[in-house]
Write an enzyme that holds these catalytic residues in place. Sequence first.
Site, mmCIF file in Angstrom:
data_model
loop_
_atom_site.group_PDB
_atom_site.id
_atom_site.type_symbol
_atom_site.label_atom_id
_atom_site.label_comp_id
_atom_site.label_asym_id
_atom_site.label_seq_id
_atom_site.Cartn_x
_atom_site.Cartn_y
_atom_site.Cartn_z
ATOM 1 N N ASP A 15 57.642 -29.164 19.710
ATOM 2 C CA ASP A 15 58.235 -28.004 19.054
ATOM 3 C C ASP A 15 58.773 -27.072 20.142
ATOM 4 O O ASP A 15 58.412 -27.194 21.323
ATOM 5 C CB ASP A 15 57.153 -27.307 18.226
ATOM 6 C CG ASP A 15 57.618 -26.023 17.585
ATOM 7 O OD1 ASP A 15 58.703 -26.017 16.989
ATOM 8 O OD2 ASP A 15 56.897 -25.015 17.704
ATOM 9 N N ASP A 28 59.823 -23.080 19.548
ATOM 10 C CA ASP A 28 59.419 -21.679 19.440
ATOM 11 C C ASP A 28 57.899 -21.528 19.517
ATOM 12 O O ASP A 28 57.154 -22.216 18.811
ATOM 13 C CB ASP A 28 59.925 -21.074 18.130
ATOM 14 C CG ASP A 28 61.439 -20.936 18.101
ATOM 15 O OD1 ASP A 28 61.918 -20.021 17.438
ATOM 16 O OD2 ASP A 28 62.129 -21.750 18.749
#
Length: 307
Positions: free
Chosen positions: A89, A91
């Site tokens: 991922d 963020d």
Amino acid sequence: MPASPSNLVATLIAADRFEAGAAVEVADRLNLAGYEPAETVWLEEGKAFDVEFSGNVETARQALIPLADRADLVVQPVEYRRKMLLVSDMDSTIITIECIDELADYAGIKTEIAEITERAMQGELDFEGALRARVALLKGLHRDAIDRCIAERLRLTPGAETLLATMRGWGAHSLLVSGGFTDFVSWVASRIGFDGIAANRLSIEGDHLTGEVEGAIVDAAEKARQLATMRDRLGLHPAQVLAAGDGANDIPMVDAATAGGGLGVAYHAKPALAARANFSIRHNDLTAILFAQGVPRNDWLSGADAR
């Protein structure tokens, strides 16, 4: 010969520095659980060490879990410990911010959007619906806000460059998958050397956001699909895969990694994800993932080393 599935290694990474006797305490706890640990191998003196033994992953982990307030710990098979695919991922994992929240600040509505983001990351809201609702609130924002946000607010998480460079150094492939936006994801991937990306594309007409997302949404299911597709394309054993994230929308991706015997990392994560991962990083930066793969501190590479 390949290690037996019962040939395990416990790795502990101190929140700060280990006090004298920490390694002895670990050995004692494993002994009480019925295991015969080998000698401690320090990956960085006073910071991180390995102990190998034969046994059951979950039983051993439960024996060591009282140490989790002082150290990040992982118990895993020795075989395939060093991973050949990193899927992460972006963020709040590879970077320190939630990009949509920071974009909202330029529109003067950060608080409103951040509340939705937090609920989505906790798993309280449908991800796609929450994303479309937040993007709709950005309608009319000038596209310059994207470049300003990258320049003024986007910061790499400590350890991200070292993690990517070191894994790239032994030939691992990397994929950055995000429910965020291609403008940010492409910049980050180029900056630290991810091999591929999957993300959402903001619709822009003229110089302003339309409040819509182009095409299908990269959601939790798509992140897991991207992992499986790349794993199969590279012809990897499922245990050679590492997935890392921080929110509930990373659960299927992390589950896909752990189901095959790989490493699923919850990085300073929401409780929903931390409960599913087999390695939860609570105290350290992303270099803890290198220690988890048995890489001594002296063998890490910087971004400059790998370029």
